[in-house]
Design a protein around this motif. Structure first.
Motif, short mmCIF file in Angstrom:
data_model
loop_
_atom_site.label_atom_id
_atom_site.label_comp_id
_atom_site.label_asym_id
_atom_site.label_seq_id
_atom_site.Cartn_x
_atom_site.Cartn_y
_atom_site.Cartn_z
N PRO A 129 -1.82 -42.76 6.28
CA PRO A 129 -1.54 -42.42 7.68
C PRO A 129 -2.44 -41.31 8.21
O PRO A 129 -3.04 -40.55 7.45
CB PRO A 129 -0.08 -41.95 7.62
N TYR A 130 -2.51 -41.24 9.53
CA TYR A 130 -3.17 -40.12 10.18
C TYR A 130 -2.35 -38.85 9.98
O TYR A 130 -1.12 -38.88 9.93
CB TYR A 130 -3.29 -40.37 11.68
N HIS A 131 -3.07 -37.72 9.91
CA HIS A 131 -2.45 -36.41 9.85
C HIS A 131 -2.86 -35.60 11.08
O HIS A 131 -3.94 -35.80 11.63
CB HIS A 131 -2.85 -35.67 8.58
N ALA A 132 -2.01 -34.69 11.49
CA ALA A 132 -2.23 -33.97 12.74
C ALA A 132 -3.54 -33.19 12.75
O ALA A 132 -4.19 -33.09 13.79
CB ALA A 132 -1.05 -33.02 12.99
N ASP A 133 -3.93 -32.64 11.62
CA ASP A 133 -5.10 -31.77 11.60
C ASP A 133 -6.33 -32.44 10.99
O ASP A 133 -7.31 -31.77 10.63
CB ASP A 133 -4.77 -30.48 10.83
N ILE A 167 0.61 -32.63 21.72
CA ILE A 167 1.46 -33.66 21.12
C ILE A 167 0.75 -35.00 21.28
O ILE A 167 0.39 -35.39 22.39
CB ILE A 167 2.84 -33.71 21.79
N ARG A 168 0.56 -35.69 20.17
CA ARG A 168 -0.09 -37.01 20.19
C ARG A 168 0.93 -38.09 19.83
O ARG A 168 1.21 -38.33 18.65
CB ARG A 168 -1.24 -37.07 19.19
N PRO A 169 1.49 -38.75 20.82
CA PRO A 169 2.44 -39.83 20.52
C PRO A 169 1.72 -41.10 20.07
O PRO A 169 0.59 -41.37 20.47
CB PRO A 169 3.14 -40.08 21.87
N PHE A 229 0.66 -31.71 17.08
CA PHE A 229 1.71 -32.45 16.39
C PHE A 229 1.58 -33.95 16.63
O PHE A 229 1.28 -34.39 17.75
CB PHE A 229 3.10 -32.01 16.89
N LEU A 230 1.81 -34.72 15.57
CA LEU A 230 1.99 -36.16 15.70
C LEU A 230 3.49 -36.43 15.75
O LEU A 230 4.28 -35.67 15.19
CB LEU A 230 1.36 -36.90 14.51
#
Length: 318
Positions: A129-133, A167-169, A229-230
């Motif tokens: 998965p993608y991570h926020a950073d 915030i990345r939805p 944040f994701l």
């Protein structure tokens, strides 16, 4: 808790629900939109001609403590503009940073920017998965513009001390959802046989209620300052699982044919629908462990609860 909030994009799918939640939480809200809108009692509304580098926000920022910036030029599936990136930048980069600079001058404490998972990229390898950073890798003009806005906001935060929260939805669904999710519900409700019974991808989704809860959490949570944040429901589904569970919520069991995903991808390529095939057959997962741990936040609504609420709204509107 901060009490005076400016909300942009108040007529949008997310913005409307943010407004309702802010009102129910007893906050003082000024909502801005281009289109006319009805607002709850006690809410102030300001019409804004557009979101660009020249928009004057001085009449909207007096006493504002936090901004929730939902307004944007949204992702367009079939953009006919001759230079899409320039058009996205005018609104999503120039318009956002213009608002943020005026917010600094007005003494706004926190700026919450609703970005997009497209800043991370278009898809993930199954189980990675993608991570926020992680390093951003946007692939289209919309994603690039959102990334550039994020970068500008971080610089502004470093230079001025105004706190920025990004915030990345992932794909947002809930009552009133449009586009492909709405089409999916229509197909299921009609009992149309669909060739999606053997897709083993994993995709993260976020219920509207869960996204709104995170946005409100970030208004004054100390640990949210200057973080990215994701957000998702915390449960990833295959396209096949999503259709089956949505069918259950609609009371219309999904009629799914077990066509191999590779065959679907080849057929979509022949029809020039590669992007659609990616969304149906490819994976896009996000890791929300940072969001959970830093904010002590858990999605308050389960996938099945959210699907049931979405289905109920869909059936009522038919």
């Amino acid at each position: 808790m901060l009490k005076k909030v400016l909300l942009t994009g108040g007529t949008g799918f997310v913005g409307q629900s943010v407004l309702n939640r802010l009102c129910s939480d007893g906050m003082q809200v000024l909502v801005c939109s281009r289109a006319p809108m009805s607002v709850p009692s006690g809410v102030k509304h300001l019409s804004v001609a557009g979101l660009n580098a020249n928009t004057d926000w001085k009449f909207a920022l007096d006493g504002i403590e936090a901004i929730i910036h939902c307004a944007a030029r949204v992702h367009v599936m079939n953009d006919t503009s001759s230079d899409p990136l320039t058009e996205f930048r005018k609104v999503n980069v120039d318009g956002t940073l213009n608002l943020a600079r005026q917010a600094v001058a007005a003494g706004v404490s926190r700026f919450i920017f609703i970005s997009s998972i497209k800043v991370n990229g278009e898809g993930t390898v199954l189980g990675m998965p993608y991570h926020a950073d992680a390093q951003p890798d946007p692939m289209d003009p919309y994603g690039i513009s959102k990334m550039e806005a994020e970068q500008g906001l971080r610089v502004l935060a470093d230079e001025t001390g105004m706190q920025v929260v990004i915030i990345r939805p992932v794909l947002v669904y809930g009552p009133g959802v449009k586009a492909n999710f709405l089409n999916m519900m229509r197909w299921l409700h009609k009992g149309v046989p669909l060739p999606f019974g053997a897709i083993h991808n994993r995709r993260s989704l976020v219920a509207l209620d869960n996204l709104i809860d995170l946005i409100v959490t970030c208004i004054d949570h100390p640990a949210a300052a200057n973080q990215t944040f994701l957000v998702s429901d915390g449960e990833d589904l295959s396209t096949t699982e999503l259709l089956r569970r949505m069918g259950t919520a609609l009371g219309k069991p999904a009629r799914l044919l077990p066509v191999p995903s590779r065959l679907l991808e080849v057929g979509a390529a022949l029809l020039g629908k590669q992007a659609l095939a990616q969304r149906l057959c490819g994976s896009l997962q996000v890791d929300i462990s940072k969001t959970r741990e830093l904010l002590n936040w858990t999605p308050p609504v389960s996938v099945d609860e959210a699907l049931a609420k979405t289905a109920e709204s869909f059936l009522q509107q038919r």
